[in-house]
Structures are given as C-alpha cells and as structure tokens.
Write a protein that holds these residues in place. Structure first.
Motif, PDB file in Angstrom:
ATOM      1  N   GLY A  19       0.848  -1.185   0.000  1.00  0.00           N
ATOM      2  CA  GLY A  19       0.000   0.000   0.000  1.00  0.00           C
ATOM      3  C   GLY A  19       0.881   1.233   0.000  1.00  0.00           C
ATOM      4  N   ASN A  20       0.263   2.390  -0.155  1.00  0.00           N
ATOM      5  CA  ASN A  20       1.008   3.641  -0.156  1.00  0.00           C
ATOM      6  C   ASN A  20       1.712   3.871   1.178  1.00  0.00           C
ATOM      7  OD1 ASN A  20      -0.040   4.018  -2.689  1.00  0.00           O
ATOM      8  ND2 ASN A  20      -0.900   6.042  -2.287  1.00  0.00           N
ATOM      9  N   VAL A  23       0.321   4.508   5.572  1.00  0.00           N
ATOM     10  CA  VAL A  23      -1.013   3.947   5.830  1.00  0.00           C
ATOM     11  C   VAL A  23      -1.011   3.036   7.057  1.00  0.00           C
ATOM     12  CG1 VAL A  23      -1.643   4.077   3.396  1.00  0.00           C
ATOM     13  CG2 VAL A  23      -0.728   1.930   4.308  1.00  0.00           C
ATOM     14  N   LYS A  25       1.475   0.255   7.499  1.00  0.00           N
ATOM     15  CA  LYS A  25       1.944  -1.106   7.205  1.00  0.00           C
ATOM     16  C   LYS A  25       2.946  -1.593   8.247  1.00  0.00           C
ATOM     17  CE  LYS A  25       3.494  -0.217   3.038  1.00  0.00           C
ATOM     18  NZ  LYS A  25       3.242   1.253   3.034  1.00  0.00           N
ATOM     19  N   GLY A  72       6.183   1.843   0.337  1.00  0.00           N
ATOM     20  CA  GLY A  72       5.032   2.250  -0.450  1.00  0.00           C
ATOM     21  C   GLY A  72       5.335   3.307  -1.482  1.00  0.00           C
ATOM     22  N   LEU A  92      -3.635  -5.734   1.496  1.00  0.00           N
ATOM     23  CA  LEU A  92      -3.713  -4.484   0.754  1.00  0.00           C
ATOM     24  C   LEU A  92      -4.231  -3.425   1.721  1.00  0.00           C
ATOM     25  CD1 LEU A  92      -5.441  -5.666  -2.553  1.00  0.00           C
ATOM     26  CD2 LEU A  92      -3.075  -4.929  -2.317  1.00  0.00           C
ATOM     27  N   PHE A  94      -4.867   0.603   3.143  1.00  0.00           N
ATOM     28  CA  PHE A  94      -5.011   2.032   2.854  1.00  0.00           C
ATOM     29  C   PHE A  94      -5.471   2.731   4.123  1.00  0.00           C
ATOM     30  CE2 PHE A  94      -9.257   0.412   2.170  1.00  0.00           C
ATOM     31  CZ  PHE A  94     -10.113   1.422   2.588  1.00  0.00           C
ATOM     32  N   SER A 101      -4.256   6.905  -1.062  1.00  0.00           N
ATOM     33  CA  SER A 101      -3.942   5.509  -0.709  1.00  0.00           C
ATOM     34  C   SER A 101      -5.097   4.584  -1.066  1.00  0.00           C
ATOM     35  CB  SER A 101      -3.603   5.401   0.781  1.00  0.00           C
ATOM     36  OG  SER A 101      -4.748   5.579   1.600  1.00  0.00           O
ATOM     37  N   VAL A 105      -5.277   1.389  -4.386  1.00  0.00           N
ATOM     38  CA  VAL A 105      -5.455  -0.018  -4.004  1.00  0.00           C
ATOM     39  C   VAL A 105      -5.485  -0.942  -5.212  1.00  0.00           C
ATOM     40  CG1 VAL A 105      -7.121  -1.677  -3.069  1.00  0.00           C
ATOM     41  CG2 VAL A 105      -6.534   0.369  -1.762  1.00  0.00           C
ATOM     42  N   TRP A 108      -2.022  -1.571  -6.558  1.00  0.00           N
ATOM     43  CA  TRP A 108      -1.265  -2.497  -5.716  1.00  0.00           C
ATOM     44  C   TRP A 108      -1.768  -3.923  -5.899  1.00  0.00           C
ATOM     45  CZ3 TRP A 108       3.176  -1.252  -3.827  1.00  0.00           C
ATOM     46  CH2 TRP A 108       3.467   0.070  -3.470  1.00  0.00           C
TER      47      TRP A 108
END
Length: 253
Positions: A19-20, A23, A25, A72, A92, A94, A101, A105, A108
């Motif tokens: 993901g971006n 967010v 992760k 990301g 995934l 966001f 973001s 999706v 990604w």
C-alpha cells in the motif's frame, strides 16, 4: 514413521503488506508480531521483516508468519516487487484519511497478482478511529472490496482493533488452500533466495546495510531489529509470543 515426519513439518506463511506510504503497514506487522505501537513514523526503504509463530484454532495448526513490510513509494517499486516472490498471503492496506492511498489499491492489487498469481488476500482500511475525517465513504470501500472479491477488515492499529483477526484469517485461508504445497515453492525457500540480495533499512540508517531503527521500535529499546543478514547470508529474525485482541470484531464484509 511417515506420520511422525509429517507432524514435524512446520507451516510457514510469507505475508506481504502493501500500500502507499504512511497507511500503517509497519505499525500493523509490529503490532501483530511484537504487541507494541508508537506514533513515530519513519519511511520504510526497501523491505523490513519480522517473524511470529501462532496457533490457529480455526484450522488446528501452528503457523509461522514471515511478515514482509514493503516500501510504499514508487521509487522503491523495483526493489520491493522482488520480495513478493513466494508470498502466500497479502494485505492491501489504505488509510481512512488518505484518499490517494484508497485510489491506489487497485494498482497495488494488480502488482501483487502479476507477481504472485492468486493468493490469500484481504483489503484493510486502517485508522478507523479517524472516521470523522474520512476521505472516502464507507460504501465506496465496500464496493471496492466487492469488485476485487476481497474480504474487508476495518482496523485501528493504535487500539489493536482487528489486527490479529486479519492475520488469523489469512493464515487459515492459506492452510485450507493447501499451504506451501499449493504454492509450488515454500515461502521460506523464497526468503532464503532473496536474503543475499542488497537491502537497506530505515531512512535514518547510517549505511545501506542497516544501522537504522525500525519505525515502531519503542524509545530505549535495543533488542528488536528489522530484517538483517546474519552469518552465512541467513536472515536474523525476531520470534515473538502471542497476544490476544481485547476488542470484538469490527465491520467485515
């Protein structure tokens, strides 16, 4: 004898979180693996790695999770996609307050499916504690999950809401689908293959080989580290114990 050998084989699941940037992760895998959270943010450069072993009552099996947190940012795309190889599951992610973001999706999703084919995958909307400032409507999120045919989890890593449930679901789906045998190549083998590749740590790293601090590392801590290479080119990982989620399930499609 065959039965004894079969029981000795551990189930290993490589999970990639994509993901971006910003967010959540890194915070997500750190919360699951170590049970900790900090508000400090440091951009992931390349890939970070953590490990956690847990028992999944839904399938009656213990699973070792190899958790790969990927950068990301587009400039690291060529690096991080190398580490998708051998993944058996994907998150995934966001952010509730980041429209870009959410819009990214599907991109990604395509990157992962191009590299990994059909694997266990979920859509995670993080930072649901900030719903008052949401950059997208709940219906939009539900429609996207339906379009991609993915289960939707709404999480708050800060409050440890639904984080464990995400990983438990992926682990159970992985086992039910045949586990490592269904991948044709184990995720652990893939990890060893890429272990010898150059890696960089956090943005505050002193050199490309490491020396930095993971973004979710609490102040004063010196023991927990991100994925680094040890003797013989093998990765040095952190093993952690289990931690139950004190919240009930959130909205899930």
């Amino acid at each position: 004898m065959a039965g004894m050998l079969e029981q000795d084989v551990d189930t290993t699941l490589k999970v990639i979180v994509v993901g971006n940037g910003q967010v959540g992760k890194t915070s997500m895998i750190t919360r699951f693996a170590k049970g900790i959270f900090t508000n400090e943010y440091k951009k992931t450069i390349g890939v970070d790695f953590l490990e956690k072993k847990t028992y999944l009552s839904a399938v009656g099996e213990e699973v070792t999770y190899l958790l790969w947190d990927t950068a990301g940012q587009e400039e690291y795309d060529a690096i991080t996609r190398t580490y998708y190889k051998g993944a058996g599951a994907c998150i995934l992610a966001f952010s509730t307050i980041d429209r870009d973001s959410f819009d990214a999706v599907e991109s990604w999703y395509q990157k992962v499916t191009d590299e990994c084919g059909t694997i266990a995958m979920v859509l995670v909307q993080n930072k649901v504690d900030l719903m008052d400032d949401a950059a997208m409507e709940p219906k939009e999120v539900e429609m996207l999950a339906k379009k991609l045919r993915l289960k939707l989890y709404r999480t708050c890593v800060k409050d440890d809401l639904n984080v464990s449930e995400v990983f438990q679901h992926l682990g159970s789906e992985f086992v039910r689908s045949g586990g490592e045998a269904a991948l044709g190549k184990s995720s652990m083998m893939s990890m060893e293959e890429v272990a010898s590749k150059p890696m960089v740590d956090r943005s505050n790293a002193k050199s490309a080989g490491g020396g930095g601090t993971p973004s979710d590392k609490p102040a004063g801590s010196t023991n927990d580290q991100a994925f680094k290479l040890g003797a013989g080119g093998k990765p040095s990982v952190q093993r952690t114990g289990g931690k139950k989620n004190k919240y009930g399930p959130c909205s899930i499609l």
